[in-house]
Design a protein around this motif. Structure first.
Motif, PDB file in Angstrom:
ATOM      1  N   ARG A  61       0.821  -1.227   0.000  1.00  0.00           N
ATOM      2  CA  ARG A  61       0.000   0.000   0.000  1.00  0.00           C
ATOM      3  C   ARG A  61       0.844   1.261   0.000  1.00  0.00           C
ATOM      4  NH1 ARG A  61      -4.660  -1.580   4.420  1.00  0.00           N
ATOM      5  NH2 ARG A  61      -5.487  -3.364   3.273  1.00  0.00           N
ATOM      6  N   LEU A  62       2.150   1.105  -0.189  1.00  0.00           N
ATOM      7  CA  LEU A  62       3.111   2.213  -0.190  1.00  0.00           C
ATOM      8  C   LEU A  62       3.152   2.936   1.153  1.00  0.00           C
ATOM      9  CD1 LEU A  62       2.532   3.543  -3.816  1.00  0.00           C
ATOM     10  CD2 LEU A  62       4.218   1.873  -3.024  1.00  0.00           C
ATOM     11  N   GLN A  63       2.958   2.177   2.214  1.00  0.00           N
ATOM     12  CA  GLN A  63       3.077   2.676   3.580  1.00  0.00           C
ATOM     13  C   GLN A  63       4.488   2.379   4.083  1.00  0.00           C
ATOM     14  OE1 GLN A  63      -0.043  -0.012   4.852  1.00  0.00           O
ATOM     15  NE2 GLN A  63      -1.223   1.721   5.640  1.00  0.00           N
ATOM     16  N   VAL A 121      -0.263   6.798   2.548  1.00  0.00           N
ATOM     17  CA  VAL A 121       0.793   6.660   1.547  1.00  0.00           C
ATOM     18  C   VAL A 121       2.004   7.472   2.005  1.00  0.00           C
ATOM     19  CG1 VAL A 121       1.421   7.117  -0.845  1.00  0.00           C
ATOM     20  CG2 VAL A 121      -0.867   6.296  -0.305  1.00  0.00           C
ATOM     21  N   ASP A 122       3.172   6.849   1.933  1.00  0.00           N
ATOM     22  CA  ASP A 122       4.403   7.513   2.349  1.00  0.00           C
ATOM     23  C   ASP A 122       4.679   8.729   1.462  1.00  0.00           C
ATOM     24  OD1 ASP A 122       6.942   7.034   4.100  1.00  0.00           O
ATOM     25  OD2 ASP A 122       7.694   7.559   2.098  1.00  0.00           O
ATOM     26  N   PRO A 123       5.159   9.826   2.055  1.00  0.00           N
ATOM     27  CA  PRO A 123       5.476  11.016   1.253  1.00  0.00           C
ATOM     28  C   PRO A 123       6.460  10.751   0.114  1.00  0.00           C
ATOM     29  CG  PRO A 123       5.478  11.575   3.577  1.00  0.00           C
ATOM     30  CD  PRO A 123       5.323  10.076   3.491  1.00  0.00           C
ATOM     31  N   ALA A 124       7.372   9.802   0.271  1.00  0.00           N
ATOM     32  CA  ALA A 124       8.317   9.487  -0.811  1.00  0.00           C
ATOM     33  C   ALA A 124       7.576   8.979  -2.048  1.00  0.00           C
ATOM     34  CB  ALA A 124       9.337   8.446  -0.353  1.00  0.00           C
ATOM     35  N   ALA A 125       6.514   8.224  -1.848  1.00  0.00           N
ATOM     36  CA  ALA A 125       5.725   7.732  -2.976  1.00  0.00           C
ATOM     37  C   ALA A 125       4.993   8.885  -3.660  1.00  0.00           C
ATOM     38  CB  ALA A 125       4.734   6.667  -2.516  1.00  0.00           C
TER      39      ALA A 125
END
Length: 109
Positions: A66-68, A85-89
């Protein structure tokens, strides 16, 4: 394993990529336990090579399906992670859009 999981494992992106007529960004989480990153990234890269489509594949370390964000020492189930969602994603997607479409305006996530 469940029928839907077995179906996911049989999914071949190469069947669908020839139909896509726009640039594609595929973002994978390096700590994905649903579709392990090397497996998913390799399948997409092989499909991209066969089709010649404009595809960029980004594998982000320490992110799950989940891009966490995930602690590599303590992988948790996605439901127990408070982050979305992670800020990098998000930044990866923003940079890709800007680079593909010559966007100069600042986009705030």
């Amino acid at each position: 394993t469940t029928p839907s999981y077995r179906e996911d494992l049989r999914f071949d992106p190469g069947q669908y990529l020839p139909r896509v007529r726009c640039p594609i960004l595929a973002v994978a989480g390096g700590m994905d336990t649903v579709i392990p990153s090397p497996l998913g990234v390799e399948a997409l890269a092989a499909a991209a090579a066969r089709t010649g489509r404009d595809i960029e594949i980004v594998d982000l370390p320490n992110l799950n399906h989940r891009l966490q964000p995930v602690d590599p020492g303590r992988p948790l189930s996605p439901e127990s992670i408070r982050a979305t969602v992670d800020p990098a994603a998000v930044e990866t997607v923003i940079r890709w859009i800007r680079s593909r479409f010559d966007m100069v305006e600042e986009i705030q996530p």
